[in-house]
Write a protein that holds these residues in place. Structure first.
Motif, PDB file in Angstrom:
ATOM      1  N   ASN A   1     112.271  16.752  19.821  1.00 55.26           N
ATOM      2  CA  ASN A   1     112.232  17.408  18.521  1.00 55.26           C
ATOM      3  C   ASN A   1     111.862  16.361  17.471  1.00 55.26           C
ATOM      4  O   ASN A   1     112.633  15.437  17.208  1.00 55.26           O
TER       5      ASN A   1
ATOM      6  N   GLN B   1     111.933  16.388  14.437  1.00 52.96           N
ATOM      7  CA  GLN B   1     112.816  16.344  13.279  1.00 52.96           C
ATOM      8  C   GLN B   1     114.132  15.636  13.569  1.00 52.96           C
ATOM      9  O   GLN B   1     114.936  15.430  12.660  1.00 52.96           O
TER      10      GLN B   1
ATOM     11  N   CYS C   1     114.745  11.390  18.608  1.00 48.92           N
ATOM     12  CA  CYS C   1     113.627  11.956  19.365  1.00 48.92           C
ATOM     13  C   CYS C   1     113.080  10.933  20.358  1.00 48.92           C
ATOM     14  O   CYS C   1     113.043   9.724  20.091  1.00 48.92           O
TER      15      CYS C   1
ATOM     16  N   ALA D   1     104.016  15.798  19.218  1.00 47.26           N
ATOM     17  CA  ALA D   1     103.813  17.215  18.928  1.00 47.26           C
ATOM     18  C   ALA D   1     103.233  17.339  17.523  1.00 47.26           C
ATOM     19  O   ALA D   1     103.176  16.365  16.773  1.00 47.26           O
ATOM     20  N   ARG D   2     102.796  18.530  17.201  1.00 43.44           N
ATOM     21  CA  ARG D   2     102.271  18.765  15.872  1.00 43.44           C
ATOM     22  C   ARG D   2     103.427  18.927  14.880  1.00 43.44           C
ATOM     23  O   ARG D   2     104.545  19.255  15.257  1.00 43.44           O
ATOM     24  N   CYS D   3     103.117  18.696  13.620  1.00 40.98           N
ATOM     25  CA  CYS D   3     104.119  18.873  12.568  1.00 40.98           C
ATOM     26  C   CYS D   3     104.627  20.314  12.599  1.00 40.98           C
ATOM     27  O   CYS D   3     103.826  21.247  12.637  1.00 40.98           O
ATOM     28  N   PRO D   4     105.940  20.526  12.597  1.00 42.01           N
ATOM     29  CA  PRO D   4     106.467  21.895  12.639  1.00 42.01           C
ATOM     30  C   PRO D   4     106.179  22.687  11.365  1.00 42.01           C
ATOM     31  O   PRO D   4     106.313  23.908  11.353  1.00 42.01           O
ATOM     32  N   HIS D   5     105.768  22.008  10.284  1.00 41.62           N
ATOM     33  CA  HIS D   5     105.490  22.691   9.021  1.00 41.62           C
ATOM     34  C   HIS D   5     104.016  23.058   8.872  1.00 41.62           C
ATOM     35  O   HIS D   5     103.681  24.079   8.289  1.00 41.62           O
TER      36      HIS D   5
ATOM     37  N   SER E   1     101.606  22.937  11.644  1.00 45.35           N
ATOM     38  CA  SER E   1     101.186  22.733  13.026  1.00 45.35           C
ATOM     39  C   SER E   1      99.739  23.128  13.287  1.00 45.35           C
ATOM     40  O   SER E   1      99.068  22.544  14.137  1.00 45.35           O
TER      41      SER E   1
ATOM     42  N   TYR F   1     105.452  11.133  12.420  1.00 43.55           N
ATOM     43  CA  TYR F   1     105.963  12.325  11.743  1.00 43.55           C
ATOM     44  C   TYR F   1     106.736  11.945  10.488  1.00 43.55           C
ATOM     45  O   TYR F   1     106.584  12.579   9.437  1.00 43.55           O
TER      46      TYR F   1
ATOM     47  N   ARG G   1     105.696  21.178   3.840  1.00 40.54           N
ATOM     48  CA  ARG G   1     107.107  20.821   4.018  1.00 40.54           C
ATOM     49  C   ARG G   1     107.962  21.444   2.913  1.00 40.54           C
ATOM     50  O   ARG G   1     107.663  21.273   1.729  1.00 40.54           O
TER      51      ARG G   1
END
Length: 325
Positions: free
Chosen positions: A189, A191, A195, A201-205, A207, A218, A228
C-alpha cells in the motif's frame, strides 16, 4: 483431597457429556437433578454434583443444604426452628466429602461426546471420554495460536495454512515474512509508511494519469498531485471540507459565504470571551493572590481584544472582496 480422590474426579472437559440412557434416581443430583458429576455427599446423606457444591455453598460458612431430600429438613439442635416446626440442615463445601462409590458408578456410565452437537457421534464410558476429546475428536474446538479464534480440530490445518488472517506469508518482492492481514493493508500500500520497498503502483488519487512508482516516489509525488484531497485553509475556523488540490480555488470561491459565517461565529465567541467576570469583584473582598490573578486576567482581556480586532479587520477585507466579485 488425597491422590486417590483426585484420580477419581472426571475432568471438566467432559462435564457437558450427556448420558445415553435415562439416569437412575440415585445418580441424579439432589439439587439440580443432573448427573452426579464428581459427586459429593453431605453429612446427612444428601448427594450433590460438583457444580451445585461449588456454586451454591460457601467454602466454610454453613448455609441451608440446596438438596431436596427429607433429610435436608430434619430437626437439628444446632439450628433454630422456623414457624412450621422444621429446620433446614446447614452445610458448607468443607463438610461435603467425595462420594467415591457414586463417582465410580457415574464414571462407568455410557455418554455421548460433549461435541455431539457439532457432529461427533462417539459414545464411550464417561471415564474414557476425556482421552477421546483431547486426542481424537475432530469436532473438538481448539484455539488458533495466531488469531486466537476457536477452530474445529478437523479444520485447523486448512485454517492455519489458508484462512487465518494472521498467518505468515512471504512477500514475493522483498522476501519478508508478513502476516496475511498486513499484506494488502500496509505492506503493498503506497500510502503506508511500512510499504514494501520493492512494491510499485500508480498513485491512488490520479491512477489513470500517473506512472507506477515506489513508496519513495509516491511521497515526493504527493506534494504536487492535483487529485490529492487536502484540507481547506479555513479548517481552523471549522470548515471540514476535503477538496482535491486542483479544485481548491473553486472551493474558496463557491464557499465564501459559508467561510464568512464561520468567521462571524468565531468573532462572536471571541467577543463573549473578552468579558471577564473577575473585574466585577470588589477589591476589598479579595486577597493579594486574587488581585494578582485579576491583573493577569486583565492582560488576557487586552490580548483578546487585540486578536478580535485583527480578526475583524480580516473579516472586513474578505467581505469587501466578496462584494466586489
Amino acid at each position: 483431597f488425597t491422590a486417590s480422590t483426585a484420580m477419581s474426579e472426571l475432568p471438566s472437559s467432559v462435564v457437558a457429556a450427556r448420558p445415553v440412557s435415562d439416569l437412575p434416581a440415585h445418580l441424579q443430583c439432589s439439587s439440580c437433578s443432573k448427573p452426579l458429576f464428581n459427586a459429593r455427599q453431605t453429612p446427612h446423606g444428601c448427594r450433590l454434583c460438583q457444580a451445585c457444591v461449588t456454586g451454591l455453598l460457601h467454602e466454610v460458612e454453613k448455609r441451608p443444604c440446596p438438596g431436596h431430600t427429607e433429610a435436608c429438613t430434619l430437626r437439628d439442635h444446632h439450628s433454630e426452628e422456623d414457624a412450621s416446626g422444621q429446620v433446614e440442615v446447614e452445610v458448607s463445601q468443607a463438610t461435603c466429602f467425595p462420594d467415591m462409590a457414586t463417582r465410580r458408578e457415574v464414571a462407568k456410565l455410557r455418554v455421548r461426546c460433549p461435541n455431539c452437537d457439532a457432529g461427533c457421534s462417539v459414545q464411550l464410558e464417561w471415564a474414557r471420554m476425556d482421552q477421546h476429546v483431547q486426542q481424537s475428536c475432530d469436532w473438538h474446538s481448539l484455539r488458533c495460536e495466531q488469531c486466537k479464534e476457536l477452530i474445529l480440530k478437523k479444520d485447523m490445518q486448512r485454517h492455519t495454512s489458508s484462512e487465518c488472517r494472521h498467518r505468515k506469508e512471504t512477500c514475493d518482492l522483498c522476501s519478508q515474512l508478513v502476516t496475511h492481514s498486513e499484506m494488502e493493508t500496509s505492506h503493498r500500500n503506497l500510502q503506508s509508511d511500512v510499504c514494501c520497498p520493492r512494491f510499485s503502483a500508480r498513485c491512488p488519487h490520479c491512477s489513470e494519469r500517473s506512472t507506477p512508482m515506489d513508496r519513495r516516489g509516491y511521497v515526493a509525488h504527493l506534494s504536487e498531485c492535483p487529485e490529492r484531497p487536502v484540507e481547506c485553509k479555513y479548517s481552523h475556523l471549522g470548515c471540514r471540507a476535503m477538496v482535491r488540490r486542483s479544485d481548491l480555488e473553486r472551493h474558496y470561491r463557491e464557499s465564501m459565504d459559508s467561510h464568512l459565517e464561520l468567521m462571524d461565529s468565531k468573532l462572536k465567541q471571541a467577543a463573549i470571551a473578552q468579558q471577564s467576570p473577575v473585574s466585577a469583584v470588589p477589591q476589598s473582598s479579595v486577597g493579594a493572590g486574587a488581585l494578582a490573578a485579576t491583573a493577569t486576567d486583565g492582560r488576557d482581556v487586552v490580548d483578546v481584544k487585540r486578536r478580535v480586532g485583527s480578526v475583524f479587520e480580516q473579516f472586513k477585507k474578505l467581505q469587501n472582496r466578496c462584494n466586489v466579485e
